[in-house]
Scaffold this motif. Structure first.
Motif, PDB file in Angstrom:
ATOM      1  N   ARG A 180     -17.574   2.837  25.586  1.00 21.11           N
ATOM      2  CA  ARG A 180     -17.001   3.619  24.487  1.00 21.11           C
ATOM      3  C   ARG A 180     -16.851   5.070  24.921  1.00 21.11           C
ATOM      4  N   GLU A 181     -16.015   5.786  24.200  1.00 19.72           N
ATOM      5  CA  GLU A 181     -15.728   7.181  24.508  1.00 19.72           C
ATOM      6  C   GLU A 181     -16.734   8.084  23.814  1.00 19.72           C
ATOM      7  N   MET A 182     -17.242   9.033  24.577  1.00 17.11           N
ATOM      8  CA  MET A 182     -18.214   9.978  24.014  1.00 17.11           C
ATOM      9  C   MET A 182     -17.651  11.388  24.157  1.00 17.11           C
ATOM     10  N   THR A 183     -17.779  12.154  23.122  1.00 17.20           N
ATOM     11  CA  THR A 183     -17.304  13.531  23.101  1.00 17.20           C
ATOM     12  C   THR A 183     -18.465  14.475  23.428  1.00 17.20           C
ATOM     13  N   LEU A 184     -18.246  15.306  24.386  1.00 22.97           N
ATOM     14  CA  LEU A 184     -19.257  16.268  24.823  1.00 22.97           C
ATOM     15  C   LEU A 184     -18.851  17.651  24.352  1.00 22.97           C
ATOM     16  N   ARG A 185     -19.748  18.334  23.704  1.00 22.30           N
ATOM     17  CA  ARG A 185     -19.464  19.656  23.166  1.00 22.30           C
ATOM     18  C   ARG A 185     -20.593  20.618  23.517  1.00 22.30           C
ATOM     19  N   GLU A 186     -20.194  21.855  23.749  1.00 27.46           N
ATOM     20  CA  GLU A 186     -21.202  22.884  23.970  1.00 27.46           C
ATOM     21  C   GLU A 186     -20.545  24.241  23.754  1.00 27.46           C
ATOM     22  N   LYS A 207     -27.763  27.073  40.809  1.00 26.55           N
ATOM     23  CA  LYS A 207     -26.739  26.144  40.363  1.00 26.55           C
ATOM     24  C   LYS A 207     -26.436  26.355  38.885  1.00 26.55           C
ATOM     25  N   PRO A 208     -25.249  26.941  38.541  1.00 30.09           N
ATOM     26  CA  PRO A 208     -24.904  27.128  37.138  1.00 30.09           C
ATOM     27  C   PRO A 208     -24.535  25.821  36.486  1.00 30.09           C
ATOM     28  N   ALA A 209     -24.941  25.688  35.280  1.00 30.88           N
ATOM     29  CA  ALA A 209     -24.745  24.418  34.597  1.00 30.88           C
ATOM     30  C   ALA A 209     -23.350  24.307  34.049  1.00 30.88           C
ATOM     31  N   ASN A 210     -22.984  23.079  33.764  1.00 33.11           N
ATOM     32  CA  ASN A 210     -21.750  22.846  33.051  1.00 33.11           C
ATOM     33  C   ASN A 210     -21.895  23.383  31.632  1.00 33.11           C
ATOM     34  N   THR A 211     -20.835  23.968  31.160  1.00 32.59           N
ATOM     35  CA  THR A 211     -20.887  24.581  29.839  1.00 32.59           C
ATOM     36  C   THR A 211     -20.497  23.617  28.737  1.00 32.59           C
ATOM     37  N   ILE A 212     -20.583  22.338  29.035  1.00 30.06           N
ATOM     38  CA  ILE A 212     -20.217  21.333  28.031  1.00 30.06           C
ATOM     39  C   ILE A 212     -21.483  20.744  27.429  1.00 30.06           C
ATOM     40  N   GLY A 213     -21.511  20.666  26.143  1.00 31.17           N
ATOM     41  CA  GLY A 213     -22.671  20.127  25.460  1.00 31.17           C
ATOM     42  C   GLY A 213     -22.408  18.727  24.943  1.00 31.17           C
ATOM     43  N   ILE A 214     -23.204  18.285  24.012  1.00 30.92           N
ATOM     44  CA  ILE A 214     -23.143  16.904  23.529  1.00 30.92           C
ATOM     45  C   ILE A 214     -22.934  16.922  22.025  1.00 30.92           C
ATOM     46  N   GLU A 215     -21.914  16.182  21.585  1.00 31.41           N
ATOM     47  CA  GLU A 215     -21.652  16.087  20.147  1.00 31.41           C
ATOM     48  C   GLU A 215     -22.787  15.335  19.473  1.00 31.41           C
ATOM     49  N   GLU A 216     -23.163  15.781  18.339  1.00 35.00           N
ATOM     50  CA  GLU A 216     -24.216  15.175  17.525  1.00 35.00           C
ATOM     51  C   GLU A 216     -25.541  15.134  18.264  1.00 35.00           C
ATOM     52  N   GLU A 217     -25.714  16.119  19.212  1.00 37.58           N
ATOM     53  CA  GLU A 217     -26.975  16.306  19.919  1.00 37.58           C
ATOM     54  C   GLU A 217     -27.441  15.049  20.636  1.00 37.58           C
ATOM     55  N   GLU A 218     -26.473  14.234  21.096  1.00 37.52           N
ATOM     56  CA  GLU A 218     -26.847  13.061  21.876  1.00 37.52           C
ATOM     57  C   GLU A 218     -27.216  13.484  23.282  1.00 37.52           C
ATOM     58  N   ASP A 219     -28.228  12.877  23.829  1.00 38.83           N
ATOM     59  CA  ASP A 219     -28.700  13.216  25.167  1.00 38.83           C
ATOM     60  C   ASP A 219     -28.029  12.288  26.155  1.00 38.83           C
ATOM     61  N   GLN A 272     -15.924   8.324  29.084  1.00 37.04           N
ATOM     62  CA  GLN A 272     -16.182   6.917  28.830  1.00 37.04           C
ATOM     63  C   GLN A 272     -17.596   6.579  29.309  1.00 37.04           C
ATOM     64  N   VAL A 273     -18.426   6.084  28.404  1.00 36.69           N
ATOM     65  CA  VAL A 273     -19.813   5.774  28.726  1.00 36.69           C
ATOM     66  C   VAL A 273     -20.034   4.294  28.467  1.00 36.69           C
ATOM     67  N   SER A 274     -20.654   3.589  29.407  1.00 34.00           N
ATOM     68  CA  SER A 274     -20.902   2.151  29.262  1.00 34.00           C
ATOM     69  C   SER A 274     -22.075   1.910  28.312  1.00 34.00           C
ATOM     70  N   ARG A 275     -22.157   0.691  27.858  1.00 34.42           N
ATOM     71  CA  ARG A 275     -23.261   0.329  26.959  1.00 34.42           C
ATOM     72  C   ARG A 275     -24.598   0.485  27.661  1.00 34.42           C
ATOM     73  N   ALA A 276     -24.620   0.175  28.947  1.00 37.05           N
ATOM     74  CA  ALA A 276     -25.883   0.305  29.671  1.00 37.05           C
ATOM     75  C   ALA A 276     -26.331   1.755  29.732  1.00 37.05           C
ATOM     76  N   ASP A 277     -25.366   2.651  29.793  1.00 36.05           N
ATOM     77  CA  ASP A 277     -25.734   4.063  29.867  1.00 36.05           C
ATOM     78  C   ASP A 277     -26.250   4.583  28.549  1.00 36.05           C
ATOM     79  N   GLU A 278     -25.879   3.932  27.440  1.00 34.81           N
ATOM     80  CA  GLU A 278     -26.311   4.436  26.154  1.00 34.81           C
ATOM     81  C   GLU A 278     -27.828   4.381  26.017  1.00 34.81           C
TER      82      GLU A 278
END
Length: 841
Positions: A532-538, A446-458, A410-416
């Motif tokens: 709103r809900e954001m899907t993270l993919r990687e 520090k190994p990174a999270n292996t989750i990426g961002i859907e539609e290449e959103e940063d 869940q990401v707030s409008r301010a975070d967008e």
């Protein structure tokens, strides 16, 4: 004369005076006659002296009448003379008896010798008669043996041996040795004859695989043979050999299978057993049936003297081979074989009960095996599952595939607004509650999270900075994703070395932000109106090994539930179904115990593959755990995640050591503007940067993008930290050195292209190096300091943000190294010291 002889003579005279015959007196005295005669002469002289004295006394004493005394003395003299004469005669006669005595002694010795010879000759005659009698007995015994009269032969043999045992004249002679040898030969002939009869009556032919029992033959019955063998004490040895031959000829062929699992079958005749020459497919039921048939025949046809030893000799052999060769391999490793296995257990039980009903012992091990079937089945499943892990690793072809990790947040409008900033480190602010020094230290590995961002959103920031203060005030710690490994599991598989590795992990990767659950816990508070809900993919790359491990684990879990259903629920081993749920723990422990060496030897960048595989396997096992409510696997999953992160940490530490060693070639950048030191510094920096690019190219197809840039950022941070420290340690930096240091630093800065995200649309993306390299801004400020004037440095401190990256002491030391002593330098240093750190905007 010696006193002893004198005393003897006086004794003889006493005998004479007492009326004893002189010869008897001499014999009684046993003294030589010459000595006696000499004593008599002395007596005569004494007598004359006495007479003279008496005459003298009589003349002196006129009143004394001595005539009578003289008359008496003369008579005495005459008597003494007679005695003397007699003594001389006795002496003469005694001297004449010496030769006669010698003759008598010689004759006596001859008579004794003749008597001894007569006794010896009689004894020899008797001994020869005894020897002849014993020889006749042996001859009679051999004739009886040749005639087939075994009883008479054994009777004569016993009689001969008894006679030889008596104490005879020739006991310790060569005759006895020779005769003992002949008797032993005769006994051997009798035993061989008996063994021959035994083998004819109980015939075992290993070449044809047959055993026949002929109770009556021309030479007698089997009972008589056994009786005769008992008398000779050879039955025990013959019985053991017979049972051993039956075991190797009959039961070996029935019980011991060939490599292909085929065995021979058994046929019975009226008086024997025969193993067929051909082979057929073997099964436990068939083997038990054939074995029971053979035992029943032996029980019905063998005499009791042999049957008494059969259970002790054959039953343990049969039972042990049944268990090892047939029952053990029949334990199923899947549920499909449980029905057949239950039939096998029933057949074993019937077999054991039948043998026990005959009064035979030795089948207790079979009964125990049936009773322990649940434990044995579970043990077999455990061994098979662990062996499957080993086989899966050995059979792996190293094929890889890409998998995707998806998480919704869940990401707030301010975070967008921040999501459009072009950064790609969506989890970079998870550890923002740490201090700057901690960030620099954790960034090393520090190994990174292996989750990426859907539609290449940063979603690099996600507005988590706004929540830092709230977290600090509430005292709520950011959860540690490492977890704790199960102590028992670690002890069982030798993970004691993790205690040492944990120290490195705490330094190089304590807060590993790659657990989706952590991101949910951290980001779950970001709720606001209009969120709103954001899907993270990687995507990242794994090998074929995790799927193999999952298949093994799923089989245990599924079977633990399936065994409770019909038709498996009626099986004896159904009670061990819950025990299968303990096997995933052992499977994961086996994977951890063997994976490190496999990945290192079989795969390039094996530790990174191990890192991906471990985390992927942990996530899949967690889903399986949630699906089947297996809370017991929670600690195992955490231990597996920790294991994967340890592999990542080891690889990062190795690469950090390599780039640090390469930079050591610059020798602290002293005299970097002068040859040959200039070439060495350029070579060292070039080698370090090339190494980072090579590692980037090697890890790019393996790690997810976020993990890749964070790992490369950690290596770059290591290089930058060493360069900054070496530059700060320089006591005096000339203008040429300053220019050369700037050139070298710019060469490192070129690695910034590794952190440039892909272009979106027509806009050119900006590098996000500062997001992944904790000390990147500090490095850029160092370059500015090296190429700036004193006024510029003072401006950066007073009006800029130089104070956020460098302390007052560090800036002062750099100014003193770069600029010569002057009033301007003293004034600038004083102003910098007076100004608060980080005051500039």
């Amino acid at each position: 004369m010696p006193p002893s002889e004198r005393e003897t003579c006086q004794a003889v005279l006493g005998f004479v005076l007492d009326g004893i015959y002189p010869e008897e007196a001499l014999v009684a005295a046993e003294f030589p006659a010459s000595a006696l005669a000499k004593e008599l002469e002395l007596i005569s002289q004494a007598r004359e002296q006495v007479e003279n004295e008496i005459s003298s006394l009589s003349r002196e004493n006129q009143s004394f009448d001595a005539d009578d005394w003289i008359v008496q003395a003369k008579k005495l003299h005459d008597d003494i003379e007679k005695s003397r004469q007699t003594a001389r005669e006795i002496v003469a006669q005694h001297e004449q008896t010496g030769p006669l005595r010698s003759q008598v002694e010689d004759a006596t010795a001859k008579v004794s010798l003749m008597e001894t010879e007569i006794t010896f000759n009689q004894a020899v005659a008797d001994t020869l008669e005894d020897v002849q009698r014993l020889c006749d007995q042996l001859d009679d015994g051999r004739q009886a043996l040749d005639a087939g009269d075994m009883g008479r032969a054994i009777e004569l043999l016993d009689s001969t041996q008894s006679a030889m045992g008596e104490d005879t004249f020739f006991t310790n002679t060569n005759v006895m040795s020779i005769f003992s040898l002949e008797t032993a030969r005769f006994r051997e002939e009798v035993e061989n004859k008996l063994i021959s009869r035994w083998n004819e009556q109980l015939k075992v032919d290993r070449s044809s695989g047959t055993f026949e029992v002929a109770r009556d033959i021309d030479t007698g019955s089997l009972g008589e043979t056994i009786s005769f063998m008992s008398q000779l004490n050879v039955l025990e040895h013959a019985r053991k050999n017979l049972l051993k031959s039956i075991g190797s000829t009959i039961f070996d062929s029935l019980i011991l299978p060939r490599d292909d699992g085929k065995v021979r079958t058994l046929s019975t005749t009226g008086n024997g057993l025969k193993v067929t020459p051909g082979y057929s497919e073997g099964s436990v039921a068939a083997v038990l049936s054939q074995t029971m048939k053979a035992l029943a025949f032996l029980r019905e046809n063998l005499p009791s003297e042999i049957l008494s030893e059969l259970p002790e000799s054959l039953i343990p052999f049969i039972v042990s081979n049944l268990i090892v060769k047939w029952l053990g391999p029949t334990i199923p490793t899947t549920l499909d074989g449980l029905v057949e296995f239950e039939k096998t257990l029933e057949d074993i039980h019937i077999f054991a009960q039948k043998v026990q009903s005959w009064g035979w012992q030795g089948t207790e091990e079979l009964t125990s095996w049936v009773n322990q079937a649940p434990r044995l089945w579970l043990t077999r499943r455990r061994v098979d599952s662990l062996d499957s892990v080993r086989k899966a690793l050995a059979a792996s072809k190293g094929t890889t595939k890409q998998v995707e990790r998806v998480e919704k947040e869940q990401v707030s409008r301010a975070d967008e607004v921040l999501l459009e900033s072009g950064t790609d480190d969506w989890d970079a602010s998870w550890d923002d509650d740490k201090g700057e020094d901690e960030k620099e230290q954790d960034a090393l590995s520090k190994p990174a999270n292996t989750i990426g961002i859907e539609e290449e959103e940063d979603v690099s920031a996600w507005g988590l900075d706004d929540d830092e203060d709230a977290d600090e005030e509430s005292g709520k710690p950011i959860p540690d994703t490492l977890g704790t490994a199960d102590d028992a599991d670690n002890d069982a598989w030798g993970w004691g070395d993790e205690e040492v590795e944990d120290q490195d992990l705490n330094q190089h990767g304590h807060h590993l932000a790659d657990d989706p659950r952590q991101s949910k816990e951290t980001c779950g508070t970001i709720q606001s109106a209009g969120s709103r809900e954001m899907t993270l993919r990687e995507v990242y790359t794994i090998t074929d090994i995790p799927e193999s491990m999952l298949e093994i684990i799923r089989q245990q879990v599924n079977d633990s539930k399936g065994i409770m259903d019909h038709p498996y629920s009626e099986s004896r081993v159904a009670s061990s179904g819950n025990g299968l749920l303990a096997l995933p723990t052992l499977i994961l422990a086996m994977f951890k115990a063997t994976a490190s060496s496999f990945y290192s030897l079989r795969l390039a960048s094996g530790q990174m593959y191990l890192y991906n595989d471990s985390l992927y396997l942990a996530s899949q096992v967690r889903e399986l755990m949630d699906e089947h409510d297996l809370a017991r696997l929670s600690s195992d999953v955490e231990a597996l995640e920790k294991f994967g992160k340890l592999a990542y940490s080891k690889e990062m530490q190795t690469q950090s050591t390599i780039v640090t060693d390469l930079l050591d070639g610059a020798q602290g950048f002293a005299q970097c503007s002068e040859q040959p030191f200039k070439a060495e510094c350029e070579s060292a920096v070039s080698a370090a940067t090339d190494r980072i690019r090579d590692v980037y190219a090697e890890w790019k197809p393996i790690l997810s993008h976020s993990a890749l840039v964070q790992s490369i950022g950690s290596l770059l941070s290591t290089v930058i930290s060493k360069i900054v420290v070496d530059v700060e340690d320089l006591g005096d930096i000339s203008e040429d050195q300053s220019k050369q240091l700037v050139a070298l630093c710019n060469q490192v800065t070129q690695l910034e292209d590794l952190f440039t995200p892909d272009a979106v649309g027509d806009t050119d993306p900006l590098p996000v190096t500062a997001v992944y390299v904790a000390n990147w801004l500090r490095f850029q400020y160092l370059i500015n300091i090296l190429e700036s004037s004193l006024a510029d440095i003072k401006y950066l401190w007073l009006e800029g943000e130089l104070g956020l990256e460098f302390s007052t002491e560090e800036v002062v030391d750099l100014i003193e190294a770069l600029f010569a002593e002057s009033e301007h330098r003293r004034r600038a240093i004083a102003e910098i010291k007076r100004a608060p750190r980080g005051l500039g905007n």
